[in-house]
Design a protein around this motif. Sequence first.
Motif, PDB file in Angstrom:
ATOM      1  N   GLY A  29       0.812  -1.214   0.000  1.00  0.00           N
ATOM      2  CA  GLY A  29       0.000   0.000   0.000  1.00  0.00           C
ATOM      3  C   GLY A  29       0.841   1.257   0.000  1.00  0.00           C
ATOM      4  O   GLY A  29       0.567   2.210  -0.744  1.00  0.00           O
ATOM      5  N   LEU A  32       2.475   2.008  -3.439  1.00  0.00           N
ATOM      6  CA  LEU A  32       1.573   2.129  -4.593  1.00  0.00           C
ATOM      7  C   LEU A  32       1.949   3.293  -5.509  1.00  0.00           C
ATOM      8  O   LEU A  32       2.073   3.097  -6.730  1.00  0.00           O
ATOM      9  CB  LEU A  32       0.131   2.264  -4.102  1.00  0.00           C
ATOM     10  CG  LEU A  32      -0.976   2.121  -5.145  1.00  0.00           C
ATOM     11  CD1 LEU A  32      -1.011   0.708  -5.711  1.00  0.00           C
ATOM     12  CD2 LEU A  32      -2.342   2.462  -4.529  1.00  0.00           C
ATOM     13  N   SER A  36       4.144   2.326  -9.278  1.00  0.00           N
ATOM     14  CA  SER A  36       3.211   2.295 -10.412  1.00  0.00           C
ATOM     15  C   SER A  36       3.460   3.458 -11.365  1.00  0.00           C
ATOM     16  O   SER A  36       3.876   4.535 -10.953  1.00  0.00           O
ATOM     17  CB  SER A  36       1.771   2.322  -9.907  1.00  0.00           C
ATOM     18  OG  SER A  36       1.513   3.508  -9.180  1.00  0.00           O
ATOM     19  N   ARG A  42      -1.132   0.010 -10.984  1.00  0.00           N
ATOM     20  CA  ARG A  42      -1.731   0.083  -9.654  1.00  0.00           C
ATOM     21  C   ARG A  42      -2.685  -1.087  -9.412  1.00  0.00           C
ATOM     22  O   ARG A  42      -2.759  -1.625  -8.304  1.00  0.00           O
ATOM     23  CB  ARG A  42      -2.445   1.426  -9.476  1.00  0.00           C
ATOM     24  CG  ARG A  42      -1.477   2.591  -9.304  1.00  0.00           C
ATOM     25  CD  ARG A  42      -2.186   3.875  -8.969  1.00  0.00           C
ATOM     26  NE  ARG A  42      -2.807   4.475 -10.136  1.00  0.00           N
ATOM     27  CZ  ARG A  42      -2.187   5.240 -11.024  1.00  0.00           C
ATOM     28  NH1 ARG A  42      -0.901   5.513 -10.878  1.00  0.00           N
ATOM     29  NH2 ARG A  42      -2.836   5.753 -12.047  1.00  0.00           N
ATOM     30  N   LEU A  45      -0.614  -4.108  -8.545  1.00  0.00           N
ATOM     31  CA  LEU A  45      -0.129  -4.061  -7.167  1.00  0.00           C
ATOM     32  C   LEU A  45      -1.237  -4.407  -6.176  1.00  0.00           C
ATOM     33  O   LEU A  45      -1.025  -5.183  -5.239  1.00  0.00           O
ATOM     34  CB  LEU A  45       0.432  -2.670  -6.855  1.00  0.00           C
ATOM     35  CG  LEU A  45       1.639  -2.213  -7.687  1.00  0.00           C
ATOM     36  CD1 LEU A  45       2.140  -0.860  -7.194  1.00  0.00           C
ATOM     37  CD2 LEU A  45       2.763  -3.226  -7.641  1.00  0.00           C
ATOM     38  N   VAL A  46      -2.412  -3.838  -6.393  1.00  0.00           N
ATOM     39  CA  VAL A  46      -3.529  -4.135  -5.493  1.00  0.00           C
ATOM     40  C   VAL A  46      -3.924  -5.604  -5.588  1.00  0.00           C
ATOM     41  O   VAL A  46      -4.240  -6.255  -4.582  1.00  0.00           O
ATOM     42  CB  VAL A  46      -4.725  -3.217  -5.805  1.00  0.00           C
ATOM     43  CG1 VAL A  46      -5.969  -3.667  -5.031  1.00  0.00           C
ATOM     44  CG2 VAL A  46      -4.392  -1.771  -5.464  1.00  0.00           C
ATOM     45  N   ASP A 116      -6.866   5.692  -4.011  1.00  0.00           N
ATOM     46  CA  ASP A 116      -5.453   5.319  -3.919  1.00  0.00           C
ATOM     47  C   ASP A 116      -4.775   6.040  -2.758  1.00  0.00           C
ATOM     48  O   ASP A 116      -3.923   5.463  -2.065  1.00  0.00           O
ATOM     49  CB  ASP A 116      -4.732   5.650  -5.229  1.00  0.00           C
ATOM     50  CG  ASP A 116      -5.110   4.709  -6.362  1.00  0.00           C
ATOM     51  OD1 ASP A 116      -5.680   3.635  -6.064  1.00  0.00           O
ATOM     52  OD2 ASP A 116      -4.862   5.045  -7.534  1.00  0.00           O
TER      53      ASP A 116
END
Length: 335
Positions: A29, A32, A36, A42, A45-46, A116
């Motif tokens: 987190g 991020l 990205s 993003r 990654l999530v 985000d």
Amino acid sequence: MALTDIWFLLIAVLWTGYFVLEGFDFGVGMLLPVLSRDNTDRRVLVNTIGPVWDGNEVWLLVAGGATFAAFPLWYASLFSGFYLALLLILVALIARGVAFEFRGKIDSPRWRAWWDRAIVGGSLVPALLWGVAFGNIVRGVPLDAQHHFTGNLLTLLNPYALLGGLATLSVFALHGAVFLALKTTDELRQRARTLTGPLGALAVLCAGSFLLWTQLAHGETWTWAPLAVAAVALAGAVLVARAGREGWAFLFTATAIVATTVLLFGSLYPDVLPSTTDAANSLTTTNASSTPYTLKIMTWVAVAFTPIVLLYQSWTYWVFRKRVTRASIPAGQGL
């Protein structure tokens, strides 16, 4: 071994599991906006933590519940004295969880940008404040004869605890970078691997200083061992990550977190919350515990259900063990 000691050990194990598993969630987190380059990055990654982040938080719920049931006086003093810090952590965790679910509901850059930010803030705040909280638990806080917290917010913002916050923040960031190098491909993987260098140096500086301070001020003779393990593991994680051995790097960062938690709880025992006002006011595993009958029932419940939880979570990680690629991300379906 008395049941009070067993439950102190079990609570330490629960916090260890939480920090190892939720630690890389926090790291992902926080990183991020750093790793990205576009919305697809993003989403990748999530998605690396999407299937597991909520299961990782179960460890926190169980640790809190076990503390409430096994050591109610410890729980009461913590939640009264650390109320604001714990409230901030709770709000941050709620915001982060909502953000994971809502960022893709509307296909709008502005909408996603706000969520985000919630993911970044909801990861950074707990990563920092858990270190501050545990720094104060090990150092001790002012307690009166009734075990009531008599300090204020500034009492908790002491140099030792703040260094503890920087230690957990930097170690979780490194843990997350290593996890992303393990779970992504191509450019994202390379960016994450490159970032392990500076993050590793920061983690060694902050965590090393905090652990050495802890050992010199509060540690026991045997706790030099976990201190040494944590230092070697952090350095090893950086070296093997740069060599492309992300699996070993993740094992090293996890080992460093385990060793750090062992050092903290080992330095704390037999207290659970020392008093800086008068040592006689300290909460210990003996005077803060529930009745023997309560601890006995809890022990049988833990023996019955802990293996089930561990098997289920292990199965979840096995199912979602593959790397996440940009090609695996479908087109946005938001409104």
